[in-house]
Design a protein around this motif. Sequence first.
Motif, PDB file in Angstrom:
ATOM      1  N   ALA B  46      19.996 -27.438   2.168  1.00 31.78           N
ATOM      2  CA  ALA B  46      20.317 -27.219   3.584  1.00 31.78           C
ATOM      3  C   ALA B  46      21.579 -27.980   3.966  1.00 31.78           C
ATOM      4  O   ALA B  46      22.430 -27.460   4.688  1.00 31.78           O
ATOM      5  N   LEU B  49      24.529 -26.105   2.470  1.00 33.45           N
ATOM      6  CA  LEU B  49      24.639 -24.815   3.161  1.00 33.45           C
ATOM      7  C   LEU B  49      25.234 -25.011   4.542  1.00 33.45           C
ATOM      8  O   LEU B  49      25.961 -24.153   5.050  1.00 33.45           O
ATOM      9  N   GLY B  50      24.936 -26.169   5.134  1.00 35.51           N
ATOM     10  CA  GLY B  50      25.458 -26.486   6.460  1.00 35.51           C
ATOM     11  C   GLY B  50      26.981 -26.530   6.470  1.00 35.51           C
ATOM     12  O   GLY B  50      27.613 -26.055   7.418  1.00 35.51           O
ATOM     13  N   GLY B  53      27.988 -22.921   6.163  1.00 33.48           N
ATOM     14  CA  GLY B  53      27.586 -22.167   7.346  1.00 33.48           C
ATOM     15  C   GLY B  53      28.476 -22.458   8.543  1.00 33.48           C
ATOM     16  O   GLY B  53      28.820 -21.549   9.302  1.00 33.48           O
ATOM     17  N   ALA B  54      28.862 -23.721   8.707  1.00 33.65           N
ATOM     18  CA  ALA B  54      29.719 -24.076   9.839  1.00 33.65           C
ATOM     19  C   ALA B  54      31.041 -23.314   9.752  1.00 33.65           C
ATOM     20  O   ALA B  54      31.571 -22.854  10.763  1.00 33.65           O
ATOM     21  N   LYS B  57      30.417 -19.606  10.523  1.00 38.93           N
ATOM     22  CA  LYS B  57      30.180 -19.367  11.945  1.00 38.93           C
ATOM     23  C   LYS B  57      31.382 -19.747  12.793  1.00 38.93           C
ATOM     24  O   LYS B  57      31.288 -19.755  14.022  1.00 38.93           O
ATOM     25  N   GLU B  59      32.507 -22.563  13.358  1.00 35.95           N
ATOM     26  CA  GLU B  59      32.276 -23.814  14.094  1.00 35.95           C
ATOM     27  C   GLU B  59      33.178 -24.910  13.530  1.00 35.95           C
ATOM     28  O   GLU B  59      33.465 -25.887  14.202  1.00 35.95           O
ATOM     29  N   MET B 140      27.514 -15.418   2.411  1.00 39.80           N
ATOM     30  CA  MET B 140      26.418 -16.108   3.114  1.00 39.80           C
ATOM     31  C   MET B 140      25.167 -15.233   3.226  1.00 39.80           C
ATOM     32  O   MET B 140      24.050 -15.722   3.096  1.00 39.80           O
ATOM     33  N   GLY B 141      25.379 -13.940   3.498  1.00 38.49           N
ATOM     34  CA  GLY B 141      24.246 -13.028   3.698  1.00 38.49           C
ATOM     35  C   GLY B 141      23.331 -12.977   2.473  1.00 38.49           C
ATOM     36  O   GLY B 141      22.140 -13.272   2.569  1.00 38.49           O
ATOM     37  N   GLY B 144      21.611 -16.439   1.892  1.00 41.68           N
ATOM     38  CA  GLY B 144      20.505 -16.641   2.832  1.00 41.68           C
ATOM     39  C   GLY B 144      19.350 -15.706   2.505  1.00 41.68           C
ATOM     40  O   GLY B 144      18.183 -16.085   2.579  1.00 41.68           O
TER      41      GLY B 144
END
Lengths: 296, 159
Positions: B46, B49-50, B53-54, B57, B59, B140-141, B144
Amino acid sequence: MQLTRRLIVRLLIFGGLLCVLGLYLTRPQQLPADALADHTPDATHGAVVYAAMGCASCHMAPKSEDQTVLSGGRSFVTDFGTFYAPNISSDVDHGIGGWSDLDIANAIVEGTSPGGQHYFPVFPYGSYLRAELSDVADLIAHLRQLPADSTPNRGHDVSFPFNIRTSLGGWKLLFLRDDWIITDTLTPQQERGRELVEALGHCGECHTPRNMFGGMKWDAWLAGAPIPGSKGRTPDIRPEKLQWSAGDIVAYLKTGLTPEYDSAGGEMVEVIANTSQLPDSDLEAIAAYLLMPALN
Amino acid sequence: MRKTLMTGLALCALSVGQLAIADNHISDKQIETAVKARKAHMQLYAFHLGTLGAMAKDEAPYDAEAAQSAADAIAALAGLPQSGYWLPGSDNGSFENTRALPAIWAEGSDVGKKAQEFSAAVMAMQTAAGSGVDGLKAAMGPLGGACSSCHKEYRQSDD
């Protein structure tokens, strides 16, 4: 003596009339014959509607991952019995290949079979009834392009009194709601989100708690609910409780990864197999709807 | 790297099966430690992945080096031997503090197959992560999805 007999006869006649009236009021509803007439179906758009409605998640064979083969057979354990998803492939004998477009539309938005019977509400027509008929027509055009499969249907395992389909008319009358749940003035994006959440995506079917008769508790819309046949619960997804950003919601519906980078589990994985096929604009619309303070 | 990862995963899958057969005395203490270890392992996935993922997204700004390093870390984690903490008797039917379902160890379990699918998604991310944000987003898809595929079948839903 004669007076009593007369009274009994009158009561019987009155009771009989009441029954007839009840049966009339709760009869299976059907769309007008020309309901689909003004729309030219678009099967390409129907594929998007198909993903948004998540038809495959329930109608694929158990354990299958091929979203084009709708052979049915998956079981749904509920408090009222075990239901088995029917074959809705284009097979003429076992699927819906022999049905008219109007038959299919009646099934989806009225919960009425071609034979004029009520379907059990395990089929989420209580949400689909809010869908645009043009979307339904596009979906039907897409369904007709999917392959035939000759798996026979399996009867539901539902005990008395829940197995009396006639009584479902009363259930529909009491527990279905034709109107939108959120009736505020919406932006076009929120409106699209509402269509995806309240109608096509039928999110409320799992995320809204139900009363003892299986009717949704409208005042607890999307507040999370026990999962039938399991120890778990679906989460409360109202904004105050969820506390996710629009970006979090979009990423989750696309990848299954939460803001903490845990992943979806259970039934939601199948939902994401569908939502991940939707265009970003639709996922953003779902997020816009789910972030509305009116949901709290 | 790839070969090591695949072999590692195959060995994991095999040894989970063997442990299931050779179920002799495993103490509660061992099970407790095992459950803690596998949760820590998941937490590390996690964490990395964070980072990815950021960026996916929007971010955080895309940083090829950081993305590659996170993807490599996930691959390294996936290659670690894990059979020691997937002990038989450590399912949620026998032990309180876990959501791991008995189906993991049951006959017909396809945990090994799912581990291989996960490793394929991890390798795809390793290839994509450092070479542009669009590739990272696209990877990512499936990654996940590979996490979810196992959690759908083998983890108890929240309560």
